[in-house]
Write an enzyme that holds these catalytic residues in place. Structure first.
Site, PDB file in Angstrom:
ATOM      1  N   HIS A 231      -7.247  -7.252   0.094  1.00  0.00           N
ATOM      2  CA  HIS A 231      -8.742  -6.741   0.110  1.00  0.00           C
ATOM      3  C   HIS A 231      -8.502  -5.282  -1.297  1.00  0.00           C
ATOM      4  CE1 HIS A 231     -12.542  -6.513  -0.445  1.00  0.00           C
ATOM      5  NE2 HIS A 231     -12.973  -5.631   0.778  1.00  0.00           N
ATOM      6  N   HIS A 270      -7.664 -15.956  -6.792  1.00  0.00           N
ATOM      7  CA  HIS A 270      -9.246 -15.961  -5.622  1.00  0.00           C
ATOM      8  C   HIS A 270      -9.475 -16.656  -4.928  1.00  0.00           C
ATOM      9  CE1 HIS A 270     -13.088 -13.629  -5.249  1.00  0.00           C
ATOM     10  NE2 HIS A 270     -12.658 -12.590  -5.445  1.00  0.00           N
ATOM     11  N   ASP A 324      -8.770  -7.619  -9.624  1.00  0.00           N
ATOM     12  CA  ASP A 324      -7.187  -6.316  -9.138  1.00  0.00           C
ATOM     13  C   ASP A 324      -5.897  -6.068 -10.387  1.00  0.00           C
ATOM     14  OD1 ASP A 324      -8.250  -5.661  -7.145  1.00  0.00           O
ATOM     15  OD2 ASP A 324      -7.611  -7.490  -6.016  1.00  0.00           O
TER      16      ASP A 324
END
Length: 388
Positions: A231, A270, A324
């Protein structure tokens, strides 16, 4: 969603591991359109917010559900600025932390401690929770920056209420006012990370909220969930990959070898997006600008080769960069150490967490899912002196 008949040991239920297909609430806060690559906060496209808005305005949108007028925007800016300071008692707590304590753990502990100084902590009314939310949002950058300065043996830099939220965060971290591009890039990064529907940390906060725990407790639960590398820690892992690769000419071979050995290239794929993550596209451009400004273009070139190789090799699986992949690079170019990436994520996501918790309390129901028992049903208890 489960079978219509009540499950038994002979007729097991459908189990949605990871809760992939389970809806836990209705929301007007955030919409992730995974097919079209869109992200909306209360209907406003993240691309427009990244271009025209500020983090302070985004906070207002998430909590109040609408664009502020001039007076309302001034008020939210003032409220965040006035509540950014932390008490000497909190600074003392930060000084007591072990020098090698992970900053995200320190933030989690500090939030729990700060709750004891909020006179409205146990006031469950919506109005009180709205005020508590803004106090939490205001204090997050100061907590992260103060602890970072302390562990570096440097003097804590107090907040400057005349500066914007992102700009002051960078100033409190580094001790000097950032250049305009760096301040704007961090402001955009905070906007992009402010919410992302029912992700793991938002769900953790919601579960805690469903028990009618206080707002601070729900945020402690969210921070705990954010810590994991699947996460909030994913951007740190993505940057470490680029650093390991070292040079652009090594990037393609590294990716191909990783995929051949069934390894994971962090920052790609994702659970929701089946196309390009719009946040990644925005941060990619800012990463390019920052790398040119800082004269550190090699890592950006590595990221380009990694991106092109992964997208080419995994095209059939619709694997693309997520936020990210570029956020870690952006934070690195802003001068943040890698273990501050996840706390910086929290500095932004606190806005979404509090919005979701307050929304859930409007129609609260205790979260109490089921698990399907597969253990023995006829175990015989044997007294201790008769056991082999």
């Amino acid at each position: 969603m489960g079978t219509s008949a009540k499950p038994t040991l002979e007729t097991p239920p459908r189990i949605d591991k990871g809760l992939d297909d389970i809806y836990v609430k209705e929301t007007s806060i955030c919409f992730v359109d995974g097919q079209r690559g869109r992200l909306l906060y209360h209907g406003y496209d993240i691309r427009d917010l990244a271009q025209y808005s500020t983090f302070e305005e985004t906070v207002f949108i998430l909590i109040h559900g609408k664009l502020p007028n001039r007076e309302e925007l001034t008020q939210v800016k003032t409220t965040l600025a006035e509540n950014r300071a932390i008490s000497p008692e909190v600074v003392k707590l930060l000084r007591c932390m072990p020098p090698d304590a992970p900053p995200i753990d320190v933030l989690r502990t500090a939030v729990s401690y700060v709750s004891n100084y909020d006179p409205e902590r146990d006031d469950p009314t919506r109005a009180a929770n709205m005020r508590k939310a803004q106090r939490l949002i205001a204090k997050f950058p100061t907590l992260v920056a103060a602890h970072h300065r302390i562990r570096q043996g440097m003097k804590v830099v107090p907040p400057d209420p005349t500066l914007a939220h992102a700009e002051d965060f960078l100033r409190m971290l580094t001790g000097k006012k950032p250049d305009p591009l760096s301040a704007r890039v961090l402001d955009v990064a905070l906007i992009l990370h402010a919410d992302h529907s029912m992700n793991a940390s938002a769900f953790a906060a919601t579960v805690a909220a469903s028990t009618l725990a206080d707002l601070y407790s729900t945020i402690v639960a969210a921070i705990a969930a954010l810590k994991g590398p699947l996460h909030g820690g994913a951007n740190e892992a993505a940057l470490k990959t680029m650093l390991v690769i070292g040079k652009p000419e090594n990037a393609e071979a590294y990716v191909l070898d990783t995929l051949k050995n069934h390894g994971k290239v962090f920052g790609f794929g994702h659970r929701v997006y089946k196309t390009w993550d719009p946040r990644a596209l925005i941060l990619r451009e800012y990463a390019k600008q920052l790398s040119e400004l800082k004269g550190q273009q090699e890592l950006f070139h590595i990221s380009e080769v990694v991106q092109d190789t992964v997208v080419r090799e995994l095209q059939s699986k619709h694997i693309y960069p997520n936020v990210d992949f570029y956020s870690g690079l952006v934070y690195h170019l802003l001068g943040l150490p890698t273990d501050l990436f996840t706390p910086t994520f929290a500095v932004s996501r606190i806005a979404g967490w509090t919005a979701h918790v307050i929304e859930y309390w409007e129609d609260n129901r205790l979260v109490r899912p089921l698990d399907y028992y597969v253990g023995p049903t006829d175990a015989v208890y044997v007294p201790l002196d008769q056991r082999p």
